[in-house]
Motif scaffolding. Structure first.
Motif, PDB file in Angstrom:
ATOM      1  N   GLY A 187       7.349  20.387 -34.856  1.00 42.90           N
ATOM      2  CA  GLY A 187       6.571  20.806 -33.697  1.00 42.90           C
ATOM      3  C   GLY A 187       7.047  20.226 -32.375  1.00 42.90           C
ATOM      4  O   GLY A 187       6.485  20.505 -31.345  1.00 42.90           O
ATOM      5  N   SER A 188       8.076  19.408 -32.377  1.00 46.18           N
ATOM      6  CA  SER A 188       8.591  18.822 -31.137  1.00 46.18           C
ATOM      7  C   SER A 188      10.041  19.229 -30.945  1.00 46.18           C
ATOM      8  O   SER A 188      10.758  19.498 -31.898  1.00 46.18           O
ATOM      9  N   PHE A 194      22.513  22.250 -20.172  1.00 43.10           N
ATOM     10  CA  PHE A 194      21.317  23.070 -20.067  1.00 43.10           C
ATOM     11  C   PHE A 194      21.563  24.277 -19.172  1.00 43.10           C
ATOM     12  O   PHE A 194      22.226  24.177 -18.150  1.00 43.10           O
ATOM     13  N   THR A 195      20.977  25.394 -19.559  1.00 42.64           N
ATOM     14  CA  THR A 195      20.975  26.556 -18.681  1.00 42.64           C
ATOM     15  C   THR A 195      19.774  26.436 -17.750  1.00 42.64           C
ATOM     16  O   THR A 195      18.863  25.633 -17.984  1.00 42.64           O
ATOM     17  N   GLU A 196      19.752  27.266 -16.727  1.00 39.24           N
ATOM     18  CA  GLU A 196      18.608  27.260 -15.808  1.00 39.24           C
ATOM     19  C   GLU A 196      17.315  27.561 -16.550  1.00 39.24           C
ATOM     20  O   GLU A 196      16.289  26.925 -16.320  1.00 39.24           O
ATOM     21  N   ALA A 197      17.377  28.532 -17.472  1.00 35.63           N
ATOM     22  CA  ALA A 197      16.180  28.915 -18.235  1.00 35.63           C
ATOM     23  C   ALA A 197      15.673  27.750 -19.085  1.00 35.63           C
ATOM     24  O   ALA A 197      14.467  27.523 -19.191  1.00 35.63           O
ATOM     25  N   GLN A 198      16.582  27.003 -19.698  1.00 35.80           N
ATOM     26  CA  GLN A 198      16.169  25.856 -20.514  1.00 35.80           C
ATOM     27  C   GLN A 198      15.521  24.769 -19.662  1.00 35.80           C
ATOM     28  O   GLN A 198      14.537  24.170 -20.074  1.00 35.80           O
ATOM     29  N   ILE A 199      16.082  24.525 -18.493  1.00 35.08           N
ATOM     30  CA  ILE A 199      15.502  23.507 -17.611  1.00 35.08           C
ATOM     31  C   ILE A 199      14.090  23.913 -17.202  1.00 35.08           C
ATOM     32  O   ILE A 199      13.165  23.103 -17.194  1.00 35.08           O
ATOM     33  N   ILE A 200      13.896  25.173 -16.874  1.00 32.26           N
ATOM     34  CA  ILE A 200      12.560  25.639 -16.502  1.00 32.26           C
ATOM     35  C   ILE A 200      11.595  25.470 -17.668  1.00 32.26           C
ATOM     36  O   ILE A 200      10.444  25.067 -17.483  1.00 32.26           O
ATOM     37  N   GLN A 201      12.051  25.721 -18.901  1.00 38.13           N
ATOM     38  CA  GLN A 201      11.199  25.602 -20.088  1.00 38.13           C
ATOM     39  C   GLN A 201      10.754  24.167 -20.350  1.00 38.13           C
ATOM     40  O   GLN A 201       9.672  23.941 -20.877  1.00 38.13           O
ATOM     41  N   ILE A 202      11.578  23.188 -20.010  1.00 40.63           N
ATOM     42  CA  ILE A 202      11.219  21.797 -20.306  1.00 40.63           C
ATOM     43  C   ILE A 202      10.435  21.133 -19.185  1.00 40.63           C
ATOM     44  O   ILE A 202      10.048  19.971 -19.301  1.00 40.63           O
ATOM     45  N   LYS A 203      10.163  21.864 -18.132  1.00 39.44           N
ATOM     46  CA  LYS A 203       9.512  21.292 -16.946  1.00 39.44           C
ATOM     47  C   LYS A 203       8.243  20.510 -17.277  1.00 39.44           C
ATOM     48  O   LYS A 203       8.065  19.388 -16.819  1.00 39.44           O
ATOM     49  N   SER A 261       7.089  19.502 -20.375  1.00 36.88           N
ATOM     50  CA  SER A 261       7.229  18.500 -21.441  1.00 36.88           C
ATOM     51  C   SER A 261       8.086  17.312 -21.025  1.00 36.88           C
ATOM     52  O   SER A 261       7.881  16.202 -21.499  1.00 36.88           O
ATOM     53  N   TYR A 262       9.066  17.554 -20.185  1.00 35.99           N
ATOM     54  CA  TYR A 262       9.999  16.504 -19.771  1.00 35.99           C
ATOM     55  C   TYR A 262      10.160  16.525 -18.249  1.00 35.99           C
ATOM     56  O   TYR A 262      11.236  16.840 -17.726  1.00 35.99           O
ATOM     57  N   PRO A 263       9.110  16.186 -17.513  1.00 31.57           N
ATOM     58  CA  PRO A 263       9.171  16.304 -16.053  1.00 31.57           C
ATOM     59  C   PRO A 263      10.245  15.436 -15.405  1.00 31.57           C
ATOM     60  O   PRO A 263      10.837  15.840 -14.402  1.00 31.57           O
ATOM     61  N   LEU A 276      13.245  14.525 -16.669  1.00 30.28           N
ATOM     62  CA  LEU A 276      14.537  15.163 -16.894  1.00 30.28           C
ATOM     63  C   LEU A 276      14.680  16.404 -16.007  1.00 30.28           C
ATOM     64  O   LEU A 276      15.718  16.624 -15.384  1.00 30.28           O
ATOM     65  N   TYR A 277      13.612  17.178 -15.944  1.00 28.19           N
ATOM     66  CA  TYR A 277      13.591  18.370 -15.083  1.00 28.19           C
ATOM     67  C   TYR A 277      13.878  17.965 -13.635  1.00 28.19           C
ATOM     68  O   TYR A 277      14.717  18.566 -12.965  1.00 28.19           O
ATOM     69  N   ASP A 278      13.207  16.931 -13.154  1.00 21.16           N
ATOM     70  CA  ASP A 278      13.374  16.469 -11.783  1.00 21.16           C
ATOM     71  C   ASP A 278      14.814  16.033 -11.509  1.00 21.16           C
ATOM     72  O   ASP A 278      15.393  16.383 -10.482  1.00 21.16           O
ATOM     73  N   TYR A 279      15.423  15.302 -12.439  1.00 21.49           N
ATOM     74  CA  TYR A 279      16.788  14.836 -12.223  1.00 21.49           C
ATOM     75  C   TYR A 279      17.789  15.986 -12.199  1.00 21.49           C
ATOM     76  O   TYR A 279      18.706  15.998 -11.382  1.00 21.49           O
ATOM     77  N   TYR A 280      17.612  16.950 -13.093  1.00 22.62           N
ATOM     78  CA  TYR A 280      18.493  18.122 -13.052  1.00 22.62           C
ATOM     79  C   TYR A 280      18.348  18.855 -11.730  1.00 22.62           C
ATOM     80  O   TYR A 280      19.327  19.278 -11.119  1.00 22.62           O
ATOM     81  N   MET A 281      17.127  19.025 -11.306  1.00 20.16           N
ATOM     82  CA  MET A 281      16.887  19.766 -10.063  1.00 20.16           C
ATOM     83  C   MET A 281      17.516  19.055  -8.867  1.00 20.16           C
ATOM     84  O   MET A 281      18.204  19.668  -8.064  1.00 20.16           O
ATOM     85  N   ARG A 282      17.277  17.757  -8.760  1.00 19.51           N
ATOM     86  CA  ARG A 282      17.724  17.035  -7.568  1.00 19.51           C
ATOM     87  C   ARG A 282      19.192  16.648  -7.605  1.00 19.51           C
ATOM     88  O   ARG A 282      19.883  16.744  -6.590  1.00 19.51           O
ATOM     89  N   TYR A 283      19.680  16.182  -8.757  1.00 23.94           N
ATOM     90  CA  TYR A 283      21.008  15.580  -8.782  1.00 23.94           C
ATOM     91  C   TYR A 283      22.096  16.496  -9.326  1.00 23.94           C
ATOM     92  O   TYR A 283      23.243  16.394  -8.917  1.00 23.94           O
ATOM     93  N   LYS A 284      21.778  17.382 -10.222  1.00 28.81           N
ATOM     94  CA  LYS A 284      22.800  18.291 -10.727  1.00 28.81           C
ATOM     95  C   LYS A 284      22.878  19.544  -9.868  1.00 28.81           C
ATOM     96  O   LYS A 284      23.955  20.018  -9.541  1.00 28.81           O
ATOM     97  N   TRP A 285      21.732  20.099  -9.495  1.00 29.50           N
ATOM     98  CA  TRP A 285      21.713  21.364  -8.769  1.00 29.50           C
ATOM     99  C   TRP A 285      21.341  21.207  -7.305  1.00 29.50           C
ATOM    100  O   TRP A 285      21.355  22.185  -6.575  1.00 29.50           O
ATOM    101  N   ASN A 286      20.985  20.013  -6.868  1.00 30.74           N
ATOM    102  CA  ASN A 286      20.658  19.749  -5.461  1.00 30.74           C
ATOM    103  C   ASN A 286      19.595  20.707  -4.924  1.00 30.74           C
ATOM    104  O   ASN A 286      19.713  21.245  -3.830  1.00 30.74           O
ATOM    105  N   ILE A 287      18.556  20.925  -5.729  1.00 34.92           N
ATOM    106  CA  ILE A 287      17.467  21.826  -5.345  1.00 34.92           C
ATOM    107  C   ILE A 287      16.283  20.983  -4.899  1.00 34.92           C
ATOM    108  O   ILE A 287      15.836  20.096  -5.622  1.00 34.92           O
ATOM    109  N   PRO A 288      15.757  21.220  -3.720  1.00 42.79           N
ATOM    110  CA  PRO A 288      14.642  20.430  -3.207  1.00 42.79           C
ATOM    111  C   PRO A 288      13.404  20.511  -4.115  1.00 42.79           C
ATOM    112  O   PRO A 288      13.195  21.505  -4.807  1.00 42.79           O
TER     113      PRO A 288
END
Length: 124
Positions: free
Chosen positions: A6-7, A19-28, A30-32, A34-46
């Motif tokens: 179940g996990s 991770f693909t963009e879709a996978q990152i959105i899916q983990i938002k 459950s794993y905030p 990790l999601y935040d780091y991908y957004m800010r540091y890998k993709w430079n998205i505010p």
């Protein structure tokens, strides 16, 4: 991603993580972190914006003027500049450029698009 009991075990037996963009959105939720780091540091998205493809980001930033010109040429400049500008945003509303517009600008663009969609104009 692997699912067990179940996990999701995101990193089990993986030599690297792509991770693909879709996978990152899916983990938002459950794993905030990790999601935040991908957004800010890998993709430079505010913070507060979601990822979209690099192609769409580039189109929104660099090719909307060309799209507007082609639309004007295609229908012999039958509409206003605002009309062509609004149509050039179709498909690009999840981009940094779109998110940088004011609420008023977005509302005006959306209204023009809705009015066009509801008109009896034949685009064939």
């Amino acid at each position: 991603m692997r699912k067990s009991s179940g996990s999701y075990y995101l990193f089990a037996d993986e030599p690297n993580i792509q991770f693909t963009e879709a996978q990152i959105i899916q983990i938002k939720d459950s794993y905030p972190g990790l999601y935040d780091y991908y957004m800010r540091y890998k993709w430079n998205i505010p913070v507060g914006q979601t990822p979209s493809s690099a192609q769409h980001q580039m189109m929104a930033q660099s090719y909307r003027d060309l799209v507007k010109q082609v639309l004007r040429d295609y229908d012999n400049n039958a509409h206003s500049e605002a009309f062509y500008d609004a149509l050039s945003w179709e498909g690009l509303k999840n981009t940094v450029a779109w998110n940088n517009l004011t609420l008023s600008e977005k509302s005006n663009i959306n209204t023009l698009i809705i009015n066009f969609d509801n008109s009896s104009t034949n685009c064939n």
